[in-house]
Design a protein around this motif. Structure first.
Motif, PDB file in Angstrom:
ATOM      1  N   ASP A  77       1.651 -11.631 -35.655  1.00  0.00           N
ATOM      2  CA  ASP A  77       2.416 -10.730 -35.066  1.00  0.00           C
ATOM      3  C   ASP A  77       3.365 -11.329 -34.046  1.00  0.00           C
ATOM      4  O   ASP A  77       4.499 -10.882 -33.862  1.00  0.00           O
ATOM      5  N   ALA A  78       3.135 -12.404 -33.567  1.00  0.00           N
ATOM      6  CA  ALA A  78       4.077 -13.320 -32.807  1.00  0.00           C
ATOM      7  C   ALA A  78       5.039 -14.076 -33.590  1.00  0.00           C
ATOM      8  O   ALA A  78       6.242 -14.613 -33.097  1.00  0.00           O
ATOM      9  N   GLY A  79       4.771 -14.312 -34.805  1.00  0.00           N
ATOM     10  CA  GLY A  79       5.551 -15.198 -35.748  1.00  0.00           C
ATOM     11  C   GLY A  79       5.533 -16.532 -35.256  1.00  0.00           C
ATOM     12  O   GLY A  79       6.350 -17.350 -35.345  1.00  0.00           O
ATOM     13  N   LYS A  80       4.324 -17.090 -34.835  1.00  0.00           N
ATOM     14  CA  LYS A  80       3.932 -18.379 -34.352  1.00  0.00           C
ATOM     15  C   LYS A  80       2.874 -18.872 -35.225  1.00  0.00           C
ATOM     16  O   LYS A  80       2.641 -18.301 -36.512  1.00  0.00           O
ATOM     17  N   TYR A  81       2.047 -19.832 -34.930  1.00  0.00           N
ATOM     18  CA  TYR A  81       1.047 -20.472 -35.738  1.00  0.00           C
ATOM     19  C   TYR A  81      -0.244 -20.720 -34.997  1.00  0.00           C
ATOM     20  O   TYR A  81      -0.433 -20.922 -33.840  1.00  0.00           O
ATOM     21  N   ALA A  82      -1.024 -20.892 -35.799  1.00  0.00           N
ATOM     22  CA  ALA A  82      -2.468 -21.049 -35.489  1.00  0.00           C
ATOM     23  C   ALA A  82      -3.292 -22.198 -36.159  1.00  0.00           C
ATOM     24  O   ALA A  82      -2.660 -22.527 -37.323  1.00  0.00           O
ATOM     25  N   ILE A  83      -4.405 -22.673 -35.837  1.00  0.00           N
ATOM     26  CA  ILE A  83      -5.235 -23.601 -36.705  1.00  0.00           C
ATOM     27  C   ILE A  83      -6.453 -22.677 -36.741  1.00  0.00           C
ATOM     28  O   ILE A  83      -7.234 -22.444 -35.529  1.00  0.00           O
ATOM     29  N   GLY A  84      -7.023 -22.641 -37.857  1.00  0.00           N
ATOM     30  CA  GLY A  84      -8.364 -22.019 -38.022  1.00  0.00           C
ATOM     31  C   GLY A  84      -9.450 -23.244 -37.660  1.00  0.00           C
ATOM     32  O   GLY A  84      -9.367 -24.209 -37.186  1.00  0.00           O
ATOM     33  N   VAL A  85     -10.795 -22.496 -37.846  1.00  0.00           N
ATOM     34  CA  VAL A  85     -12.002 -23.355 -37.461  1.00  0.00           C
ATOM     35  C   VAL A  85     -13.129 -22.883 -38.361  1.00  0.00           C
ATOM     36  O   VAL A  85     -13.267 -21.826 -38.802  1.00  0.00           O
ATOM     37  N   ASP A  86     -14.162 -23.883 -38.612  1.00  0.00           N
ATOM     38  CA  ASP A  86     -15.285 -23.962 -39.240  1.00  0.00           C
ATOM     39  C   ASP A  86     -15.053 -23.747 -40.560  1.00  0.00           C
ATOM     40  O   ASP A  86     -15.584 -24.453 -41.528  1.00  0.00           O
ATOM     41  N   SER A  87     -14.824 -22.654 -41.099  1.00  0.00           N
ATOM     42  CA  SER A  87     -14.443 -22.239 -42.391  1.00  0.00           C
ATOM     43  C   SER A  87     -12.915 -22.251 -42.853  1.00  0.00           C
ATOM     44  O   SER A  87     -12.104 -22.515 -41.754  1.00  0.00           O
TER      45      SER A  87
ATOM     46  N   ARG B 223     -18.806 -28.205 -41.648  1.00  0.00           N
ATOM     47  CA  ARG B 223     -19.551 -27.807 -42.856  1.00  0.00           C
ATOM     48  C   ARG B 223     -20.903 -27.484 -42.601  1.00  0.00           C
ATOM     49  O   ARG B 223     -21.889 -28.132 -42.996  1.00  0.00           O
ATOM     50  N   VAL B 224     -21.048 -26.316 -42.021  1.00  0.00           N
ATOM     51  CA  VAL B 224     -22.285 -25.884 -41.567  1.00  0.00           C
ATOM     52  C   VAL B 224     -22.958 -25.257 -43.228  1.00  0.00           C
ATOM     53  O   VAL B 224     -24.337 -25.528 -43.335  1.00  0.00           O
ATOM     54  N   ASP B 225     -21.987 -25.091 -44.115  1.00  0.00           N
ATOM     55  CA  ASP B 225     -22.914 -24.600 -45.367  1.00  0.00           C
ATOM     56  C   ASP B 225     -23.465 -26.043 -45.970  1.00  0.00           C
ATOM     57  O   ASP B 225     -24.485 -25.666 -46.498  1.00  0.00           O
ATOM     58  N   ASN B 226     -22.694 -26.945 -45.927  1.00  0.00           N
ATOM     59  CA  ASN B 226     -23.452 -28.192 -46.341  1.00  0.00           C
ATOM     60  C   ASN B 226     -24.659 -28.486 -45.680  1.00  0.00           C
ATOM     61  O   ASN B 226     -25.520 -29.064 -46.568  1.00  0.00           O
ATOM     62  N   ALA B 227     -24.592 -28.435 -44.376  1.00  0.00           N
ATOM     63  CA  ALA B 227     -25.844 -28.664 -43.755  1.00  0.00           C
ATOM     64  C   ALA B 227     -27.120 -27.697 -44.035  1.00  0.00           C
ATOM     65  O   ALA B 227     -28.022 -28.358 -44.308  1.00  0.00           O
ATOM     66  N   CYS B 228     -26.616 -26.448 -44.408  1.00  0.00           N
ATOM     67  CA  CYS B 228     -27.769 -25.611 -44.581  1.00  0.00           C
ATOM     68  C   CYS B 228     -28.328 -25.838 -46.022  1.00  0.00           C
ATOM     69  O   CYS B 228     -29.513 -26.003 -46.321  1.00  0.00           O
ATOM     70  N   PHE B 229     -27.542 -26.221 -47.019  1.00  0.00           N
ATOM     71  CA  PHE B 229     -27.835 -26.703 -48.353  1.00  0.00           C
ATOM     72  C   PHE B 229     -28.628 -27.695 -48.376  1.00  0.00           C
ATOM     73  O   PHE B 229     -29.550 -27.853 -49.113  1.00  0.00           O
ATOM     74  N   ASP B 230     -28.089 -28.738 -47.839  1.00  0.00           N
ATOM     75  CA  ASP B 230     -28.764 -30.128 -47.641  1.00  0.00           C
ATOM     76  C   ASP B 230     -30.176 -29.892 -47.180  1.00  0.00           C
ATOM     77  O   ASP B 230     -31.104 -30.432 -47.996  1.00  0.00           O
TER      78      ASP B 230
END
Length: 358
Positions: free
Chosen positions: A256-266, A283-290
């Motif tokens: 909305d602000a025409g700015k930038y973000a950095i995502g997390v986890d996924s 990588r919670v996905d890898n930990a659960c699978f492992d």
């Protein structure tokens, strides 16, 4: 005549006796594979069952959804059955975990760090059950505690933000060396994210200013958006999201602000294409699978296990959505930093005693 009648009666008796024996199954060979129920596809075959008990709801496009992806992978590749037990109310954490332990699950995964006391209280009551605790450490012979070097991943995110913040060729980017960070609840694991983010930014440029705020909740997108817009108004042009479902508002604010973000986890890069520079993968996905695979193979162990840059437990996305908007020299610098962290040349700080047995 009497003799013939007696002989006929004897024969009839023998026929009836043989029929009775046959009707009871005497002399019948058992069907193969039916006794143990181990033949693939038989109704008696027991599937490996997993309970995924989480401290909030699915749909955050982040931490909890990452773990869910690991369960889906285990279902597809290993043939498991699973149940997700969502627990947005803190009063339900311990009862839900206990209820799962009382059922016939082979493995119980508890996420996330807020469930520390619940795991600590419930696991000893069920010594024959295997518990996997995601995002903090609880000591116990039947608990595998999984933590992540989110400080290392956040170091890279902070470095990326500091490297990009003065690239004014991108619309919405200003020359000021100010970046932002918004977290959910004010808890230790998020401070571990923050300390890495700040260290990474300062490593690139000591003059970089880092604004930070906590929303106080992981399920308040409106608050996340409000805090992010406030940081943009203070000169930040990039804000890191570390807030689970609250982070939906953070990412929306960037768009909305025409700015930038950095995502997390996924991988959140594609949620608002062109406004998410990258995502710090946890990588919670890898930990659960492992952990599921180890338990199925009878190789599961209790103890504390960390996923970091070395074993691909954290890191940044490939930034394919942004493409050439992320200059190659920035990408090269990030690869150099990642190598230095993995080798130990760069030591990333942890928040106080995060990840220590309690």
């Amino acid at each position: 005549m009497k003799k013939n009648f007696k002989l006929l009666a004897l024969c009839l008796s023998l026929v009836m006796l043989l029929g009775l024996i046959a009707g009871c199954g005497g002399g019948q060979e058992p069907a193969k594979d039916s006794k143990e129920g181990t033949k693939e596809g038989t109704k008696d075959a027991k599937k490996f069952k997993v309970a995924y008990v989480i401290s909030n709801n699915l749909g955050d496009k982040s931490f909890f959804d990452s773990g869910y992806a690991g369960l889906e992978r285990a279902k597809a590749e290993l043939g498991i059955e699973y149940k997700v037990i969502q627990s947005p109310n803190s009063a339900d954490w311990e009862p839900n975990l206990k209820a799962a332990a009382e059922e016939d699950y082979d493995l119980i995964i508890a996420a996330a760090s807020q469930m520390h006391d619940a795991v600590k209280n419930v696991a000893p009551q069920f010594p024959d059950k295997k518990f996997v605790y995601i995002d903090d450490v609880v000591e116990g012979n039947n608990v595998a505690s999984i933590t992540f070097a989110q400080n290392e991943g956040s170091f890279l995110a902070g470095a990326l933000a500091a490297l990009m913040t003065t690239h004014t060729e991108l619309p919405g980017m200003n020359k000021e060396k100010i970046i932002g960070w918004v977290g959910g609840a004010d808890i230790a694991v998020l401070h571990d994210f923050l300390i890495g983010y700040e260290q990474g930014a300062k490593y690139v440029d000591p003059e970089t200013k880092v604004l930070s705020s906590f929303a106080g909740s992981f399920s308040d997108p409106a608050k996340g958006k409000e805090l992010t817009l406030a940081q943009y108004s203070q000169g930040a042009d990039i804000v890191m999201n570390v807030a689970s479902a609250t982070g939906v508002g953070i990412l929306e604010a960037a768009k909305d602000a025409g700015k930038y973000a950095i995502g997390v986890d996924s991988d959140q890069d594609g949620i608002y294409p062109g406004h998410i520079l990258s995502s710090m993968l946890k990588r919670v996905d890898n930990a659960c699978f492992d952990q599921i695979k180890l338990a199925m193979e009878n190789k599961w162990k209790s103890g504390h296990f960390e996923y970091g840059l070395k074993n691909k437990g954290v890191g940044l996305t490939e930034m394919t959505v942004m493409g050439d908007k992320i200059p190659q020299e920035v990408r090269n610098k990030l690869k150099d930093i990642e190598a230095k962290i993995s080798s130990g040349e760069i030591v990333v700080k942890h928040y106080e005693n995060f990840g220590v047995k309690k």
